[in-house]
Scaffold this active site. Structure first.
Site, mmCIF file in Angstrom:
data_model
loop_
_atom_site.group_PDB
_atom_site.id
_atom_site.type_symbol
_atom_site.label_atom_id
_atom_site.label_comp_id
_atom_site.label_asym_id
_atom_site.label_seq_id
_atom_site.Cartn_x
_atom_site.Cartn_y
_atom_site.Cartn_z
ATOM 1 N N CYS A 53 -19.561 -4.005 -1.564
ATOM 2 C CA CYS A 53 -20.920 -3.472 -1.506
ATOM 3 C C CYS A 53 -21.607 -3.833 -0.189
ATOM 4 O O CYS A 53 -21.243 -4.811 0.480
ATOM 5 C CB CYS A 53 -21.746 -4.025 -2.661
ATOM 6 S SG CYS A 53 -21.351 -3.327 -4.269
ATOM 7 N N GLU A 55 -24.526 -5.140 0.218
ATOM 8 C CA GLU A 55 -25.170 -6.452 0.145
ATOM 9 C C GLU A 55 -24.167 -7.559 0.462
ATOM 10 O O GLU A 55 -24.498 -8.549 1.129
ATOM 11 C CB GLU A 55 -25.749 -6.692 -1.255
ATOM 12 C CG GLU A 55 -26.851 -5.727 -1.657
ATOM 13 C CD GLU A 55 -26.317 -4.493 -2.370
ATOM 14 O OE1 GLU A 55 -25.243 -3.988 -1.994
ATOM 15 O OE2 GLU A 55 -27.002 -4.028 -3.301
ATOM 16 N N CYS A 92 -24.048 -7.820 -7.206
ATOM 17 C CA CYS A 92 -24.835 -8.133 -5.997
ATOM 18 C C CYS A 92 -26.110 -8.897 -6.336
ATOM 19 O O CYS A 92 -26.587 -9.689 -5.525
ATOM 20 C CB CYS A 92 -25.131 -6.863 -5.209
ATOM 21 S SG CYS A 92 -23.662 -6.307 -4.299
HETATM 22 N N1 THU Z 1 -22.930 0.024 -3.873
HETATM 23 C C1 THU Z 1 -23.423 -0.896 -3.004
HETATM 24 O O1 THU Z 1 -22.976 -0.995 -1.849
HETATM 25 N N2 THU Z 1 -24.422 -1.706 -3.442
HETATM 26 C C2 THU Z 1 -24.986 -1.632 -4.680
HETATM 27 O O2 THU Z 1 -25.787 -2.480 -5.028
HETATM 28 C C3 THU Z 1 -24.653 -0.520 -5.566
HETATM 29 C C4 THU Z 1 -23.401 0.192 -5.233
HETATM 30 C C5 THU Z 1 -21.812 0.874 -3.425
HETATM 31 C C6 THU Z 1 -20.503 0.544 -4.077
HETATM 32 C C7 THU Z 1 -19.766 1.850 -3.925
HETATM 33 O O3 THU Z 1 -19.148 1.875 -2.644
HETATM 34 C C8 THU Z 1 -20.849 2.896 -3.967
HETATM 35 O O4 THU Z 1 -22.065 2.218 -3.722
HETATM 36 C C9 THU Z 1 -20.943 3.635 -5.287
HETATM 37 O O5 THU Z 1 -21.015 2.761 -6.363
#
Ligand code: THU
Length: 133
Positions: A53, A55, A92
């Site tokens: 992610c 974060e 996260c």
């Molecule tokens: N995602 C994030 O980067 N942060 C979050 O808090 C929610 C989801 C990303 C993970 C994945 O690559 C995409 O968003 C779809 O879930």
């Protein structure tokens, strides 16, 4: 740095997201306790669970850069061209918790599609922390 500038930093880095599986571009921008800025974006993988992610990337950059606490974090997610509601995933919230204080601000487009500031206590009540160990 103003909240609007931090949101713009999160929006800017999300353009570098690598998200061929979801096409959901996420950027995160952190201001640490000294005022230093760190950024991260989501990085997906053909082996889905290996994705990370935005974060997580920004927190790794903060730790590697010597930052110790998250003063403010802005998170921006959505399609390639438009941001939409993107509150941090459960994992996260826990990652942020490790470096958050009671006054840490988490700025996101909430489920009402407006930019809002939340506390970690609001997003992750009764969190597990080192105090539980
Ligand atoms: N995602 C994030 O980067 N942060 C979050 O808090 C929610 C989801 C990303 C993970 C994945 O690559 C995409 O968003 C779809 O879930």
């Amino acid at each position: 740095m103003t909240d609007d500038e931090l949101i713009e930093a999160a929006k800017a880095i999300r353009k570098n997201a690598y998200c061929p599986q979801s096409n959901f571009y996420v950027g995160a921008a952190i201001i640490d306790e000294t005022g230093k800025l760190y950024i991260g974006c989501n990085v997906e993988n053909a082996a889905y669970p290996q994705s990370s992610c935005a974060e997580a990337g920004a927190i790794s950059a903060m730790v590697a850069g010597g930052g110790q606490r998250i003063c403010t974090i802005a998170i921006a997610g959505g399609t390639a061209h438009h941001t939409s509601s993107c509150t941090p995933c459960g994992g996260c919230r826990q990652r942020i918790s490790e470096f958050a204080d009671t006054d840490t601000r988490i700025i996101v487009k909430g489920n009402n599609n407006e930019w809002q500031s939340f506390t970690l206590t609001h997003l992750l009540p009764e969190a597990f922390s080192s105090a539980n160990l």
